[in-house]
Design an enzyme around this catalytic site. Sequence first.
Site, short mmCIF file in Angstrom:
data_model
loop_
_atom_site.label_atom_id
_atom_site.label_comp_id
_atom_site.label_asym_id
_atom_site.label_seq_id
_atom_site.Cartn_x
_atom_site.Cartn_y
_atom_site.Cartn_z
N HIS A 216 -75.74 -38.74 30.18
CA HIS A 216 -75.49 -37.24 29.13
C HIS A 216 -75.79 -36.25 29.84
O HIS A 216 -76.52 -35.33 29.62
CB HIS A 216 -76.47 -37.23 28.00
CG HIS A 216 -76.08 -38.43 26.97
ND1 HIS A 216 -76.90 -39.00 26.23
CD2 HIS A 216 -74.04 -39.05 26.17
CE1 HIS A 216 -76.06 -39.63 25.64
NE2 HIS A 216 -74.87 -39.77 25.09
N ARG B 289 -76.14 -49.26 19.53
CA ARG B 289 -77.02 -49.94 20.33
C ARG B 289 -78.66 -50.42 20.13
O ARG B 289 -78.98 -49.05 19.64
CB ARG B 289 -77.12 -49.26 21.52
CG ARG B 289 -75.30 -49.11 22.01
CD ARG B 289 -75.60 -48.20 23.09
NE ARG B 289 -74.27 -47.17 22.78
CZ ARG B 289 -74.43 -45.67 23.65
NH1 ARG B 289 -74.51 -45.61 25.12
NH2 ARG B 289 -73.36 -45.06 23.69
N ASN C 149 -60.95 -37.09 30.48
CA ASN C 149 -61.81 -38.14 30.44
C ASN C 149 -61.21 -39.88 29.42
O ASN C 149 -60.89 -39.70 28.38
CB ASN C 149 -62.84 -37.41 29.02
CG ASN C 149 -64.17 -38.88 28.30
OD1 ASN C 149 -64.36 -39.94 29.54
ND2 ASN C 149 -64.64 -38.23 27.65
N GLU D 200 -69.50 -30.37 26.90
CA GLU D 200 -70.32 -31.37 28.03
C GLU D 200 -68.46 -30.45 29.32
O GLU D 200 -68.15 -30.33 30.50
CB GLU D 200 -69.85 -32.99 28.19
CG GLU D 200 -71.27 -32.68 27.53
CD GLU D 200 -71.40 -33.92 26.82
OE1 GLU D 200 -70.95 -33.75 25.35
OE2 GLU D 200 -71.44 -35.33 27.55
N ARG E 108 -64.42 -36.62 33.76
CA ARG E 108 -66.22 -36.98 33.35
C ARG E 108 -65.70 -38.06 34.34
O ARG E 108 -64.54 -38.90 33.44
CB ARG E 108 -66.04 -36.45 31.81
CG ARG E 108 -67.24 -37.22 31.20
CD ARG E 108 -67.07 -37.61 30.23
NE ARG E 108 -68.69 -38.66 29.53
CZ ARG E 108 -69.08 -39.25 29.15
NH1 ARG E 108 -67.82 -40.07 27.98
NH2 ARG E 108 -70.34 -39.21 28.93
#
Length: 399
Positions: free
Chosen positions: A179, A238, A7, A383, A90
């Site tokens: 996601h 955010r 990743n 994940e 990823r």
Amino acid sequence: MKILVVNAGSSSLKYQLFDMTTHEVIAKGNCDRIGVDGELTHALTGKDKIKKKINMPTHAQAVNVLIDTLTNKEYGCISDMSEISAVGHRIVHGGPWLIDSVLVDDKVLADLEKCLDLAPLHTKPHLLGIKGCINAMPGTPQVLVMDTAFHQTMPPEAYTYPIDYDVAQRHNIRRYGFHGTSHRYVSGKALEYLGNPNAKIVTCHLGNGSSISAVKSGKCMDTSMGFTPLEGVIMGSRCGAIDPAVVPFVMEKENIPVEEMGNWMNKKCGFLGVSGISSDLREIEDAVHAGHERATLAYNILAYQIKKYIGSYTAAMNGLDCIVFTAGIGENNMDIRRMSLENMEYFGIKLDLEKNNVRGPKDTIEISAPDSKVKVLIIPTNEELVIASDTMAIVNKTK
Ligand code: AMP
């Protein structure tokens, strides 16, 4: 079969090495502070973590550090990189071009380069990480697994923004969703748990970044994140969905130029902006319990927004069988789970408050009351395992 999952972020390259016969992680770590000075964190499963300063000016050098680490006689776990059958990467944004997990070739790399325009901050390090791995491990298959992929089944009314159609087409502006590997993993686990392949599920991935998806018969019907991971519910720093007119208004009033406004929306809002305390919900949680007013407001906004998404997705799917909570907040914060499902008996949702009183279960647990029509589950997300499994499946298919 051993699969390496990578990743690559702007200044880090996280990795996990999986043994795919047992689905267990053999080693994991992070090459951090790439381009700054370089710091390696590495651990073999069940052993102590090691931390070392190692110079890593580029992602290519970080890949070399990763290889040296995995093959190190003292704290490594393989004798040779040929033991690694494939690498799964990823990828945050696949745009409209990269739809399913895919083996890297020149065409795939060209498609990923097109995503530079849509998600430069993520795509640039992804490309550097992939190219570093190709150079360091020539002949080892490289597979891309996109965060946007699972959401490709949304119908046009869910993914189309009501803006000028030609402008949207010209610049590929639409809801993509993120996601995806997590929503796919936990909804798949929920279907297995329920024993009903056609169940209607709302999956709540609540972490530093949060997104909520409507999943019907294993297919994503809608999701809260959009063109970028900025849309949807309030997040760490955010803002989530706001009236778009707020953006030019704030720019004008606060004298913020265009190139800084993205930073403002991504880094200065959310829990941090509302509470003035932190982007980390653990700190907000402590402040809420101490009676802090703005921390309580941030908490209440999150719970209220989750409730609204569950209600609207129940309407969109014409029913609801299951709600799943996952990721850092979803798996660990009992207040948010309780508050977001409060007063939803009308929807057939009833939480068992005692079962809900749990942090970080190791496996799927049911926290709804026995007479709740809708099952409520906590499912720890994984994940990296999805990426490793997709990588293995693609490599096996091409053999
Ligand atoms: P993630 O992005 O999935 O790592 O989630 C990060 C968020 O989960 C942060 O807001 C953390 O405060 C929250 N979180 C992680 N672990 C815990 C915990 N043990 N208790 C409460 N919140 C947690």
